[in-house]
Design an enzyme around this catalytic site. Sequence first.
Site, PDB file in Angstrom:
ATOM      1  N   TYR A 171       0.846  -1.184   0.000  1.00 39.86           N
ATOM      2  CA  TYR A 171       0.000   0.000   0.000  1.00 39.86           C
ATOM      3  C   TYR A 171       0.890   1.245   0.000  1.00 39.86           C
ATOM      4  O   TYR A 171       2.114   1.152   0.015  1.00 39.86           O
ATOM      5  CB  TYR A 171      -0.971  -0.035   1.186  1.00 39.86           C
ATOM      6  CG  TYR A 171      -1.897  -1.232   1.153  1.00 39.86           C
ATOM      7  CD1 TYR A 171      -2.536  -1.608  -0.027  1.00 39.86           C
ATOM      8  CD2 TYR A 171      -2.137  -1.996   2.295  1.00 39.86           C
ATOM      9  CE1 TYR A 171      -3.380  -2.713  -0.073  1.00 39.86           C
ATOM     10  CE2 TYR A 171      -2.973  -3.102   2.255  1.00 39.86           C
ATOM     11  CZ  TYR A 171      -3.589  -3.461   1.066  1.00 39.86           C
ATOM     12  OH  TYR A 171      -4.424  -4.555   1.022  1.00 39.86           O
ATOM     13  N   CYS A 350     -12.456 -17.373   1.985  1.00 41.12           N
ATOM     14  CA  CYS A 350     -11.955 -16.061   2.426  1.00 41.12           C
ATOM     15  C   CYS A 350     -11.250 -15.318   1.296  1.00 41.12           C
ATOM     16  O   CYS A 350     -11.716 -14.257   0.862  1.00 41.12           O
ATOM     17  CB  CYS A 350     -11.059 -16.209   3.640  1.00 41.12           C
ATOM     18  SG  CYS A 350      -9.735 -17.422   3.469  1.00 41.12           S
ATOM     19  N   CYS A 364     -16.652 -19.138   4.368  1.00 38.08           N
ATOM     20  CA  CYS A 364     -15.652 -20.064   4.896  1.00 38.08           C
ATOM     21  C   CYS A 364     -16.137 -21.487   4.685  1.00 38.08           C
ATOM     22  O   CYS A 364     -17.296 -21.802   4.994  1.00 38.08           O
ATOM     23  CB  CYS A 364     -15.424 -19.803   6.387  1.00 38.08           C
ATOM     24  SG  CYS A 364     -14.270 -20.975   7.162  1.00 38.08           S
TER      25      CYS A 364
END
Length: 646
Positions: A171, A350, A364
């Site tokens: 990021y 996920c 999940c």
Amino acid sequence: MKFNSLFSPITIRGMEIKNRVAFPAMGTKMVKDDKLVTDQLIDYHVARAKGGNGLNFTEVCSVYDKSAPKDFLSISDDKYIPGLKKLADAIHEGGAKAGVQLWLGGTAVFFSDQSAMAVVPSDFKVAGTDHVIPAASLEVIKESIKAFGDAAKRAVEAGYDTVEFHAGHNYTPHSFLSKAFNKRTDEYGGSFENRARFLIECIESIRNNIPEDMPLFMRIDAHDDYLEDGLTIEEVIDFCKLAKEAGVDAVDVSRGNFSSAAIKYEVPPVDLPRGFNVENAARIKKETGLITVAVGRINDPEQADEIIKSGKADMVVIGRAQLADPEFCNKAYNGDVDNIIRCVGCNQGCYDGFVSTEIPFITCMRNPALGREREFILEKTTTPKKVLVVGGGVAGLEAALTLKARGHNPIICESSELLGGQFVLAGAAPRKEEMKEAAIAMGEMAKREGIEIRLSTAVTPELIEDIVPEAVIVATGSEPIKLNVPGADLLNVSNSHDVLAGKVSVDGEVVVVGGGLVGLEVAEYLSGKVKKITVVEMLDEVAKDLGPLRKICVIENIAEEGIETITEAKCTEIKEKSVVLEKNGDIIELPCDSVVIAIGARSRDFKEISDFCEKKKIDCYVIGDAVKARRALNCIAEAVDVARKI
């Protein structure tokens, strides 16, 4: 068993956390275009807070309005405060502390929402296109720094106990710090001190806008993987020392970036060792003196307790393990370890669910209630029924456990000598032992719940008549597809299931026909046991049915083991000492001693059962691979849905 270290309190500045477990920021797709907190997101967090977690962090929360993509939380304007306050209040009511992860997403913003500005240190050419994301101007840099402080102030107003500065995973802050991305020549580029400048100014901006007694967390990468000129752990340690001086109290030591294969470390699949990043956290803790949070496939309470007890870290992130079982912490605290629903690192719900355009929000495989917590509140039946479950694989077991929890009387009949089905088989493949363990644990849980289980019992109309069920669930699973070519019945030919189950042995030079998940698992299983392995696949690449992160790991291991692959090749004949392939119009004869067929699976025939149920007017439901051979994610979800309807 008591985990006294894991469940001891910790105080960071003025915040006391009841235990050492953090539920981390993970993308959910539970946020919509308006970037506001949803009731679904609140329910998701509350389930983990009530489940005994110590500290809940929101998923990434945009600080800079110009760089706030759709479908992600934002804290870049005062209008977001009420929703974020509602979330914080709900987490507090659930019994946990609440934190906001402050985020400026860099190139991730471009890939998520091209209408938002991507803040990057240097011009960034988007792979496979002519598009270049321009380097941030000094004006944008200054606005971004201020935005972090303004966002922190809003987090305080919304009632959060702490904030976390995200300085990892490629990021914007990480990109400024790493020479792999930062090619600037001004005061924000070049030397280590200059590359660290943007991050330190962001930290100071945050610190200046939160109370003195509020702790500041920071997420970092331990070092850069797969990146030329990437950060070393020594540089990260030096940076952490500067960050500590600037006001950071605790460092969450992660790993990975989305610009390379290192993304596998961000959401590590079963292929990576449990706790693979803990030693990095230990070194950073030792050399910086910062409160340190370890992360990376920490999914067992004994493992987590030992990390704290040994002094390698002060806290642990337990993320996907709490997706699989929101009661993870309560069960561990109460010593009910055997009933923890274990994450197996499959990544199907996920990560694969997050990047899929077809799945509305993460889920999940082990916990179909994820993202539907309110809807899935268990309702006891008022009309208990005797339900025959035909098949003791994971779909049948899940259906039986759900039925029992609702007050029904399930009876499992399994034709083989073992429960667990293909999950047990999958556990024979390298690095997948946890899947076998999970399947065995499900069977043991069914026994503890008092579910009647009949092994080595094939279901026939006579048996159904003897049991007299009020409903039948068919979970008979699938079987390998046979290859319909000349020579497929030769003695040197076997199928993937028999090889993985240890029913047959192969030697010499082996050709595996089929380069999907199972074919590659067989190849890896045989590696080191035979002379040579070649995988033949009809499609243009192997591993097409694997999720992206598991695929990275499997392909890397295939290469490391020296397993050869031939793609766009069709097996047309098998001989005693070779297989005949057709590739690009050419005929190739590949020498071999043994052939393993791994071209997929098809549903087992259950017509006799369904016809009898129809004749006797018994409700009959079909689930899992009995419907169609699919991912376990779909099969288990289907099992729960059916069991909730009966």
